[in-house]
Write a protein that holds these residues in place. Structure first.
Motif, short mmCIF file in Angstrom:
data_model
loop_
_atom_site.label_atom_id
_atom_site.label_comp_id
_atom_site.label_asym_id
_atom_site.label_seq_id
_atom_site.Cartn_x
_atom_site.Cartn_y
_atom_site.Cartn_z
N ARG A 150 0.59 -1.53 -0.33
CA ARG A 150 -0.21 0.24 -0.11
C ARG A 150 1.02 1.17 -0.05
N PRO A 169 0.70 3.18 -4.92
CA PRO A 169 -0.02 4.36 -4.98
C PRO A 169 1.43 5.04 -5.72
N ALA A 178 -7.63 -0.15 -5.12
CA ALA A 178 -6.49 -1.01 -3.98
C ALA A 178 -7.62 -1.86 -3.04
N ARG A 206 -13.93 -4.01 -5.08
CA ARG A 206 -13.40 -3.89 -3.22
C ARG A 206 -14.55 -3.55 -2.99
N PHE A 266 -17.25 2.36 2.22
CA PHE A 266 -17.98 3.07 2.83
C PHE A 266 -18.09 1.89 4.14
N GLN A 302 -12.28 -2.82 9.36
CA GLN A 302 -11.71 -1.46 8.89
C GLN A 302 -10.63 -0.85 8.52
N PHE A 345 -8.66 9.64 10.98
CA PHE A 345 -7.33 9.85 10.54
C PHE A 345 -6.32 10.80 10.90
N LYS A 395 -3.53 8.12 7.59
CA LYS A 395 -3.55 6.21 7.14
C LYS A 395 -4.18 6.73 5.86
N GLN A 396 -5.68 7.13 6.09
CA GLN A 396 -6.98 6.41 4.66
C GLN A 396 -7.97 6.99 5.17
N ILE A 418 -12.35 6.53 5.73
CA ILE A 418 -12.83 5.78 6.20
C ILE A 418 -14.17 5.45 4.88
N ASP A 419 -14.19 6.32 4.08
CA ASP A 419 -14.98 6.31 2.92
C ASP A 419 -14.57 5.36 1.73
N GLY A 420 -13.31 6.02 1.82
CA GLY A 420 -12.56 5.05 0.25
C GLY A 420 -11.87 3.95 0.96
N ASP A 421 -10.81 3.86 1.86
CA ASP A 421 -10.10 2.96 2.70
C ASP A 421 -9.13 2.76 1.26
N THR A 422 -8.48 3.80 0.46
CA THR A 422 -8.20 3.83 -0.63
C THR A 422 -6.22 3.96 0.16
N ALA A 423 -5.79 4.95 1.04
CA ALA A 423 -4.46 4.88 1.31
C ALA A 423 -3.55 4.84 0.07
N GLN A 424 -4.58 5.82 -0.55
CA GLN A 424 -3.91 6.37 -2.12
C GLN A 424 -3.11 7.39 -1.93
#
Lengths: 399, 261
Positions: A170, A174, A186, A204, A207, A327, B37, B118-119, B121-127
């Protein structure tokens, strides 16, 4: 593609407003109005009873020739020359994608003196290994690994890249996707080929696991995704399989690596590697106080498993974050998962729903955890756990 | 030290429910909050400012109502907040979002440290954090729980699967922070009043040096094909017994007969 409301046709029924998973539609002067939070997912297009919402295809200026990009790659994450389990899971899944596309599967190995891993990578399904070795790649660094991987991408042009959704995956994913200017999906939990386009369909959770989204990367290459550990089964290894090793000289200069690893502090080598455990015993708020976690630890011990915790238990300071399942913690997929005194909020379930068997113990018969449990006991964990420990001990002795 | 914190206003996903009839998300009554976060990111910035002096700027890309989230960060103690908002940013995926945020940061001139959660909480991608670092061509360390700055040397603790890494690096730098980093402070009454008086400027695409092709939907390589509700696990067997002992015994027997343990 963009989603547009044909305002003259809109009757103001506001069905789209309630359907939109992103809350991106509101009513203005009795007409639906799409705001900038729209992701063009198209849920409203299907929901509109009179067809007043349409997808508009925008012509994209695409600079790359997609046909130049072939093959499926798996990033072989390693630590001290040891391949992470998720790599094998990805090779198994990558093999299926490669076969469906009629293309080859390659593993990308970056490290110092790691050639010995190739045998393992071939045995899990790879046809080829791209190998970059050097002391500057001994430990993972964002700059070193991003440079090495992007160089390989530019030279050998893969169509698809899979990486584990680990801390390093991770971190790296990106950075690489951004440098080559492509899309990255992701934490995928499902992969397939889209019937209409032949593209990789990356699925994936979003929400907090409430909805699932299938993502495509139509006009950019490589199509990249990170995949959660333990989502896919590890393939049977065939040690008779061999393949081609393509050795590539890395161009990264040690002084271009902006971070320096000073030390690795292993708080736990196996006891908190929840991602790769077969048995997990987790405790939540229902454990009432930190001392009671001894019971969780004992049960885990008897079963040869590891200890997990819900966010409530971690937030209360009963267990360090490294044990958190859910999560915002770890995603796990053991053979058996014990949820003790855990209510089962969707965020927790999102982190453990790929477990084979779930056992729940909770005194509240209406706790949502029972909805996802294969076996449930309605009762006080403080009464049930000691008995369970005893019974498992007895059971173990009789075997 | 000049610190920029990137935050996102998100629906509180713990409050989101699924309508059992239509199988869609029920969003009514779901509060919008500052991504949890990101509050740790703001707290980290404020603590660094207290220690080393400097200025904390909080930015967010989002619709006009995201000003509320920025206001909360001002109330916590941030010096200024800027909203990056334009219809042209609509439909951005992580690449377009990070490009837009990085363009805003470039406009600010020299920035020493960029902190993200860190990310989200709706998308959680961490990108978005790492991608901002790439757009700005600066170093990054993700998932950190501790930071110390000693002259030009930055020392951080980065979490990984088995423990922590101690990493040394230098500014400018992008970091993404974990919950274990700190305990975000609550806004004080005085802070809230001060925040209410502060102007939150809005930067549109025209205010920044950006390539329109890299914004919004156009600049987003990924597309959402389909949204659906996940398959629910089927509820299994609730073991009925008079006592805990009996129930536990039945469970152990069932599991061992099924060769699960």
């Amino acid at each position: 593609m963009a989603v547009k409301v044909r305002t003259n046709q809109c009757v103001g029924c506001s069905q789209c407003v309630t359907t939109c998973p992103f809350g991106a539609i509101n009513m203005q002067d009795d007409k639906a109005y799409i705001t900038e939070t729209c992701t063009s997912c198209g849920a409203c297009v299907e929901a509109c009873p009179i067809g007043a919402i349409v997808r508009e295809v925008e012509e994209k200026v695409v600079k790359m020739d997609k046909n130049d990009y072939k093959g499926v790659w798996v990033f072989v994450e390693q630590m001290d020359g040891q391949i992470r389990n998720v790599v094998h899971e990805l090779l198994g899944e990558g093999r299926k994608l490669a076969d469906a596309m009629g293309q080859e599967l390659a593993g990308v190995m970056i490290g110092d003196k790691v050639e010995h891993m190739a045998k393992d990578v071939f045995s899990s399904g790879a046809d080829k290994v791209y190998l970059i070795e050097g002391p500057e790649y001994k430990d993972y660094s964002t700059d070193g690994y991003t440079g090495a991987l992007t160089d390989l991408i530019h030279t050998y042009k893969p169509s698809v890249i899979l990486m584990g959704a680990t801390n390093n995956g991770r971190d790296l994913g990106p950075r690489v996707a951004c440098r080559v200017g492509t899309g990255l999906t992701a934490d995928c939990t499902d992969l397939g080929i889209d019937d209409q386009t032949g593209l990789v369909a990356w699925t994936r959770p979003a929400f907090g696991g409430n909805i699932m989204a299938t993502i495509l990367c139509p006009d950019h290459r490589p199509q990249m995704g990170t995949v959660r550990p333990k989502v896919f089964k590890r393939p049977e290894q065939e040690f008779s399989r061999t393949g081609e090793i393509v050795r590539v000289t890395g161009k990264v200069n040690g002084k271009d690596i902006r971070t320096k690893l000073i030390d690795i502090i292993r708080v736990c080598t196996t006891s908190c590697n929840l991602e790769e455990s077969e048995i997990i015993v987790s405790g939540g708020r229902g454990m009432c106080k930190p001392e009671n976690f001894v019971l969780i630890e004992e049960l885990a011990n008897v079963l040869g498993g590891v200890v997990g915790a819900s966010r409530a238990a971690v937030d209360a300071g009963w267990k360090p974050h490294m044990h958190q399942v859910g999560q915002t913690g770890k995603t796990v997929g053991p053979k058996i998962y014990f949820a003790c005194g855990i209510s089962g909020a969707i965020q927790h379930v999102a982190g453990m729903s790929s477990s084979d068997i779930v056992v729940a113990i909770n005194k509240d018969a209406d706790a949502p955890i029972f909805k996802v449990a294969d076996y449930g006991i309605v009762g006080d964990v403080m009464e049930v756990l000691p008995v369970l420990i005893d019974e498992f001990k007895k059971n173990k002795q009789s075997c | 030290m000049k610190i920029v914190v990137c935050i996102k206003q998100v629906p509180d996903t713990t409050e989101v429910k699924i309508d059992p009839v239509t199988n869609t998300l029920i969003r009514q009554g779901v509060p919008s909050i500052v991504n949890p976060f990101d509050k740790n990111a703001v707290e980290a910035a404020l603590q660094l400012k207290e220690k080393y002096d400097g200025k904390v700027t909080v930015i967010s890309m989002g619709p006009p109502q995201a000003k509320e989230a920025l206001k909360e960060c001002l109330a916590m103690g941030a010096d200024e907040a800027i909203l990056i908002s334009d219809r042209a940013f609509g439909g951005s995926d992580t690449l377009a979002t990070s490009y837009t945020l990085a363009s805003a940061i470039k406009k600010m001139g020299r920035v020493d440290l960029i902190i993200c959660g860190k990310q989200a909480i709706d998308g959680d991608t961490a990108q978005v954090g790492p991608e901002i670092a790439e757009h700005l061509d600066v170093g990054q360390v993700t998932c950190i729980s501790k930071i110390d700055i000693d002259g030009s040397i930055v020392r951080v603790e980065r979490e990984h699967e088995e423990g922590y890494e101690i990493i040394e690096t230098q500014l400018p730098l992008v970091i993404t922070v974990l919950k274990s980093m700190n305990e975000p402070r609550y806004p004080t009454v005085k802070g809230t009043m001060k925040a209410n008086r502060k102007e939150i400027p809005v930067w549109t695409a025209n205010d920044m040096d950006v390539d329109p092709e890299q914004l919004g939907l156009k600049g987003s390589p990924t597309q959402v094909r389909r949204i659906f509700t996940p398959k629910q696990r089927v509820q299994g067997l609730i073991i009925q017994a008079d006592t805990a002992r009996e129930a536990a015994a039945v469970l152990v027997k069932t599991l061992s007969e099924a060769k699960i343990v």
